[in-house]
Structure formats: C-alpha cells, structure tokens
Scaffold this motif. Sequence first.
Motif, PDB file in Angstrom:
ATOM      1  N   SER A   1      -9.891 -13.360  11.430  1.00 38.96           N
ATOM      2  CA  SER A   1      -9.518 -12.012  10.995  1.00 38.96           C
ATOM      3  C   SER A   1     -10.616 -11.491  10.074  1.00 38.96           C
ATOM      4  O   SER A   1     -11.268 -12.274   9.376  1.00 38.96           O
ATOM      5  CB  SER A   1      -8.161 -12.017  10.293  1.00 38.96           C
ATOM      6  N   LYS A   2     -10.808 -10.181  10.134  1.00 39.95           N
ATOM      7  CA  LYS A   2     -11.893  -9.572   9.368  1.00 39.95           C
ATOM      8  C   LYS A   2     -11.423  -8.246   8.777  1.00 39.95           C
ATOM      9  O   LYS A   2     -10.551  -7.602   9.342  1.00 39.95           O
ATOM     10  CB  LYS A   2     -13.089  -9.250  10.277  1.00 39.95           C
ATOM     11  N   ALA A   3     -12.034  -7.876   7.669  1.00 42.37           N
ATOM     12  CA  ALA A   3     -11.837  -6.530   7.133  1.00 42.37           C
ATOM     13  C   ALA A   3     -13.225  -5.923   6.987  1.00 42.37           C
ATOM     14  O   ALA A   3     -14.156  -6.591   6.523  1.00 42.37           O
ATOM     15  CB  ALA A   3     -11.140  -6.591   5.789  1.00 42.37           C
ATOM     16  N   ILE A   4     -13.367  -4.690   7.437  1.00 38.88           N
ATOM     17  CA  ILE A   4     -14.682  -4.044   7.416  1.00 38.88           C
ATOM     18  C   ILE A   4     -14.547  -2.679   6.739  1.00 38.88           C
ATOM     19  O   ILE A   4     -13.684  -1.884   7.098  1.00 38.88           O
ATOM     20  CB  ILE A   4     -15.221  -3.833   8.861  1.00 38.88           C
ATOM     21  N   SER A   5     -15.404  -2.466   5.771  1.00 41.59           N
ATOM     22  CA  SER A   5     -15.449  -1.159   5.122  1.00 41.59           C
ATOM     23  C   SER A   5     -16.548  -0.364   5.813  1.00 41.59           C
ATOM     24  O   SER A   5     -17.669  -0.856   5.958  1.00 41.59           O
ATOM     25  CB  SER A   5     -15.780  -1.367   3.637  1.00 41.59           C
ATOM     26  N   ILE A   6     -16.242   0.845   6.278  1.00 34.74           N
ATOM     27  CA  ILE A   6     -17.262   1.578   7.035  1.00 34.74           C
ATOM     28  C   ILE A   6     -17.547   2.960   6.442  1.00 34.74           C
ATOM     29  O   ILE A   6     -16.713   3.554   5.776  1.00 34.74           O
ATOM     30  CB  ILE A   6     -16.907   1.694   8.539  1.00 34.74           C
ATOM     31  N   GLY A   7     -18.755   3.421   6.721  1.00 30.57           N
ATOM     32  CA  GLY A   7     -19.189   4.721   6.228  1.00 30.57           C
ATOM     33  C   GLY A   7     -18.770   5.834   7.177  1.00 30.57           C
ATOM     34  O   GLY A   7     -18.187   5.582   8.233  1.00 30.57           O
ATOM     35  N   PRO A   8     -19.097   7.068   6.826  1.00 34.65           N
ATOM     36  CA  PRO A   8     -18.657   8.216   7.637  1.00 34.65           C
ATOM     37  C   PRO A   8     -19.200   8.211   9.065  1.00 34.65           C
ATOM     38  O   PRO A   8     -18.628   8.840   9.944  1.00 34.65           O
ATOM     39  CB  PRO A   8     -19.207   9.429   6.869  1.00 34.65           C
ATOM     40  N   GLU A   9     -20.310   7.502   9.296  1.00 37.30           N
ATOM     41  CA  GLU A   9     -20.877   7.463  10.649  1.00 37.30           C
ATOM     42  C   GLU A   9     -20.483   6.195  11.402  1.00 37.30           C
ATOM     43  O   GLU A   9     -21.048   5.893  12.453  1.00 37.30           O
ATOM     44  CB  GLU A   9     -22.418   7.531  10.569  1.00 37.30           C
ATOM     45  N   GLY A  10     -19.598   5.417  10.844  1.00 36.30           N
ATOM     46  CA  GLY A  10     -19.194   4.180  11.509  1.00 36.30           C
ATOM     47  C   GLY A  10     -20.093   3.011  11.164  1.00 36.30           C
ATOM     48  O   GLY A  10     -19.999   1.946  11.786  1.00 36.30           O
ATOM     49  N   ASN A  11     -20.975   3.199  10.183  1.00 34.74           N
ATOM     50  CA  ASN A  11     -21.868   2.110   9.772  1.00 34.74           C
ATOM     51  C   ASN A  11     -21.135   1.133   8.853  1.00 34.74           C
ATOM     52  O   ASN A  11     -20.253   1.534   8.090  1.00 34.74           O
ATOM     53  CB  ASN A  11     -23.112   2.676   9.071  1.00 34.74           C
TER      54      ASN A  11
END
Lengths: 390, 280
Positions: free
Chosen positions: B110-120
């Motif tokens: 399982s993972k958690a990903i924080s992303i920017g406005p462009e999906g980065n």
Amino acid sequence: MMEVLSPNIERTFDQCAELLRDLTFPTVAAWKQEHPGAKVIGYFPVYAPSEIIHACGMLPVALHGAGDGLELQHADARFGSFICSIVKSTLELAMTDRLAQMDGLLFSTICDSARNLAWVIKRNQPGIYVDFLHLPHNPNGTASHHFLVSEYRRLIGHLEELSGNKVTDEALRNSIAIYNENRRLLSRLYDFRMEHPERLRTWELYVLMRAGNFVPVETHNEWLRGVLEELPGRSGKKRDAIRVVVEGSFCEQPPLDLIKVMEEAGCTIADDDFILGRRWFNADIPVEGDPLMNMAESYQDRSVYSSVRHDFRNPRHKQLLEKVKHAKAQAVVFLTAKFCEPACFDYVLFKKELEAAKIPHLPLEFEEKAYTFDRFRMEVETFVESLLFE
Amino acid sequence: MRYAAGVDVGSTQTKAVIMQDDGHEKKMIATALVDTGANVQKAGGNGFAAACKEAGIAPEQVGYVVGTGYGRYKIQFGNTQMTEISCHARGAHFLFPNTRTVIDMGGQDSKAISIGPEGNVLDFVMNDKCAAGTGRFLGNAADVLAMSLDDMGPFSLKGKNPVKITTVCTVFVESDILSYLAQGKKAEDVLSGVNLAIARRTVSLARRVPVEPAITMTGGVSRNVGMVKALEDVLGVTLQISPLAHFAGAIGAAMYALEKVNEGSEAGNGEGAHAANRGN
C-alpha cells in the motif's frame, strides 16, 4: 596478505568487495602471522583514535558488523528487537569467536546501544580486553581538550600494558602523519568522484575506502595512490541521473547492493558520509607540537560532523546545506539504519532545514541483512522521476 | 493524430491503455486487461497488442510506450520505464484532476502519494515489510471467515458494533478473528473491526505525507466497499474512486508517453524524446 592489489583497476574494486564480505578477517590473520606477538585492536565506529593504536605497534581494525553474512543465533537473545543491526551482528561475531583474532575491542560514546554493546561483549566474553573511550560532548572551552587528552592517556596506558610497547611522542607524530596522508588520499578520491562520477562509481570508492579498515594504513595508502594514478585514464558512460548527497550511514553500513541499486536507479552520488568517509577530520592533524593535544583539538574543532558529535558552534544541519551546495547536488538521500537513534533524531532537524531551503530529499531505512532491493529501487526511481520529469 | 501507450505489468494482471492527442484534446481511446501469468514479457506484448486492436490502430502508429508495474523492465518493445508510484499519481490526476493525495492499496503493498496540480509526485510513502492494509491481509481474513473477497465488502457494511482488533499483523489477525468468533461475535462485526483497524493503519502511513483533499483511491482494494467506508470514516472525507481505478498505472504511463510523443514532435524527430538512460 593483499599487499598488492590487482593492477587491473576493475579487479581491484572486486577484490576489495570480497574482502568486506569475508568474516574470517584474512588480512588480519596474515598481519598477525607476519608480526608474531603483535596485537590487533578492533574498534567500533566512529572517531576511534587509530593513530594511538598504530603508534603502539598494533593493527587497528574497524568493526562494521557482519553485513548479510551471518545468521543471528545469540544476539537476538540478548538485545531487544528495537536495537540496530550492527550492534547485534557485532555481538554475534564476538560470540561465535569470529573476533578471536582481535586482542582487544574499543568502543566510544556514540550512542546508548554502542555503549551497552561494549559491556554486553565483556560480560559474555570475559577473557577479552574491552575499553571505552569517553568522547567529550561539550565543545565550548578548552576543558574538553584536556579531558580528551586524559582519556587518550588512560587508553595509552592500557594499550601499552596489552602490547608491551611504549607509545612515544615521536611514534605518535609518525602515525598522525601517515593517517593524515590516508585522509588526503581519500579526499582526493572523493574530489575525483565529485568531478567525474561516471569514471568512479560510489560503490567502487566505497569498497576501496572500507577495505582500508582491514589492512595497515601504509598498505591502504599504497592502494589509494595506485588507484589515483589509474583513474584519469578510465572512461565512463554519462547517464540521465540526479546528483545527490547521501547522508546517515556514518556507523552501520548499508548492503553494498543497495548502494549499487541507488546508482542504477538514477542517482549520481556526489558526496556521502559512509563510515564518515574514514576521513573523520576536515583538515590534517598538526604533526608538530603535543600530539595528544593536537588530536584532541582536532576532534573538537576539525572533525567531520555526524549525528553522534554535538557541536552547536557549527550546527550540522547548516553543514549539510554547505555540503549539498559544494557537491552541486539537487537532492539528499537519507540512508539511515533502522533503529539508529542519532540518525533518526537528526532526520527531523535535517528535513526541516532542507524543506526551508527547498532541497528535495528521500528518506530510506535499511538493515544490514537484505537480499532483495525491489522496494528500494522503486522508491529511488520514483524520487528520481519526480525530479527529472517535474 | 498522435498515439501513445502505457503498459502496466502487475503481478496478477497486465493493463494497457492507448492515449490519443488530436492537437486539441488528450483522450483515452482503448484499454486492455490480460492475465500476467508466468511469462511476464509475453504478457506485456499481449496487453499492448490487445489495446492497439481495441483502438483500431497498428502498433507502429504508437509513438512512444512507457512500461510500469513490477514487470516493467521486461517490456522489451517499450521506450522507457517508470515506477508505478509516478504512474499512479499521473493516472489518478487524469481520472480526477483535483487529486492531491492518492491512496493506493494493492495486492502486496500500500502506498500514499502526495501530488502536485499537474499530477507530479511531491512525496510518497510505502508500507515496509508488513502486509497490513493490503489485499493479502484482506485475503487472509476472508479465508478465516470462509468468505470470498467480493462478498467481504458488502457483508462488512452490515456490522453495527465493530470489534477491536489487537493486531494488524496479517498472520496474527487470524487468532483475533477466531477468538471473537468463539466468543459468539457476529462475523460482520468482526469484519467491520478488521476494516477499521486496517484503515487506521493505512491512514497513519498516509499521514507521513501531507494528506490533503481531494483524495483518490486506486488499487484492487478500492473495489472493497467495506474498506472504502472504513477509510472514509477514519479520514472524515469521501474518497474519489473511478471505475477505471484498476487502470490508473497504465493511464499514467500512457500520459507520460504522450508527453514524450509531443516533445518529440515539437523537436521534429517524430520519434519522441530519448528514454531515460539509467543503465550502467
């Protein structure tokens, strides 16, 4: 004994890697055979005064755990599950008689686990000489210098008794000069790697540096000079990669394959603190004058920063920023041993500082024993991609 | 018309997606799903071929292929590889452009990903040496309760008094479940308790990165309504879940591939920018 490494530089690195894996300490056995009656001192990382051991006619050998080469059968019964790998595997080495060639073991005040390891070994192996060096924690004022000199004198007394040799100022000055040379050669290699990372991979520099912990410093100096001569003629392929500083592996060492995975996954390691680069000091220890005072002052005022040396005059989070800037690195990878309290405490300090300076970082936690690295590879690749494709 | 593909070779299934850019709009025009099986390399090829067929285009028309998933390095025909974290982030952004956090619960991790406005990707965290919060954990719980994975979710929603679970260890949870069943607790309450324990653990992991709304959930566990409800209860927000969540990795890979096709076209070489060369 590996007095002379292969003239083929590629083979040199492989030979060094083999030496790190060999838990029988073959070079130590060879040295003892060549020096009948001479003694060997195993020292736990970091800041051990190798110069003093050397000046006493003894061979200083670094204890860096057992990597992935030893199944724990005794240490887990004596230490809690929250203790780092190097402490456990060092105890296991002692309890399985793999440190039998060491005539004494030296520890210092780097963390609670290391402090207790010294006496756990002593309790379980009462026949072995175990000593403990109290490194001063307060850098303000000269009282610490005098305290450390007195600690060195106490240590010298014990080593003289063990070896039957007298430590003279002249012998100390000679040892300091030889170790200064070693640190200068290592620094030249670090500079070369920073400038030409494609021609000297970090794993190569790392094994060459670490292998020096198992041979006399004079031999290591010869190896380093040989490699430095060969390097300019070496070629290498440049890759799409990000430049990083690796921080946090000053005591327990990551598996070699993990260092390779980091490079393969797109990191150019421009600087690192693996075993503190065995440099330990930012500048030469002065040779002229009182050698013990020179060593004490160097520890206090000119030693490489780490999470186990506290100097509020020049805080280590500021020094990390300087290091990143000097290495022209884009990011920092924290490669910290699981349950390494000093490194984990410092991570908070470093993280805050890096975030304020807008320098990206990736925390990775390792243990000595790891055989597959897919998860690490994915984390490093994602980190690299997040910077390459931002 | 420009075409790009993303191929996500997972441990059980391979997903492939074709993206199209007509100069005005980026559109997903085909998806394909095949079993990975023992031959990982072949699975990637089969998935890609099936997606091309679905899109009605020849494989040669695809300007760039990005491989992802655990078998990404086995995709010989692809131009480059990217990790599933980068691709899930980008895929979640394609499905829900307002996404700022991705919670991905798969079969093994399982993972958690924080992303920017462009999906980065801004930050991410993965589970470590522990299967709690993964499909494997839920599979074990299902086995103990003699229930299929598909039935678990709806059944757990019936639980009104979730039990407290001592451990989220995939192995030891079995003892807890058996103990509660022996005490006469209702199976739905036990399951509901298991879901809550896992949700709390997953959210603790996720909070190591900034958990900011909107949160999109991806991965196979997103199909378990009981787990989704437990996560929403713990987080206090509604999760965005697309019917195409399963394809998020392949979609993200295809989006990266499309970028490469467009970069290449702008550069005039028509073949896309060169692949990242990480090799030795």
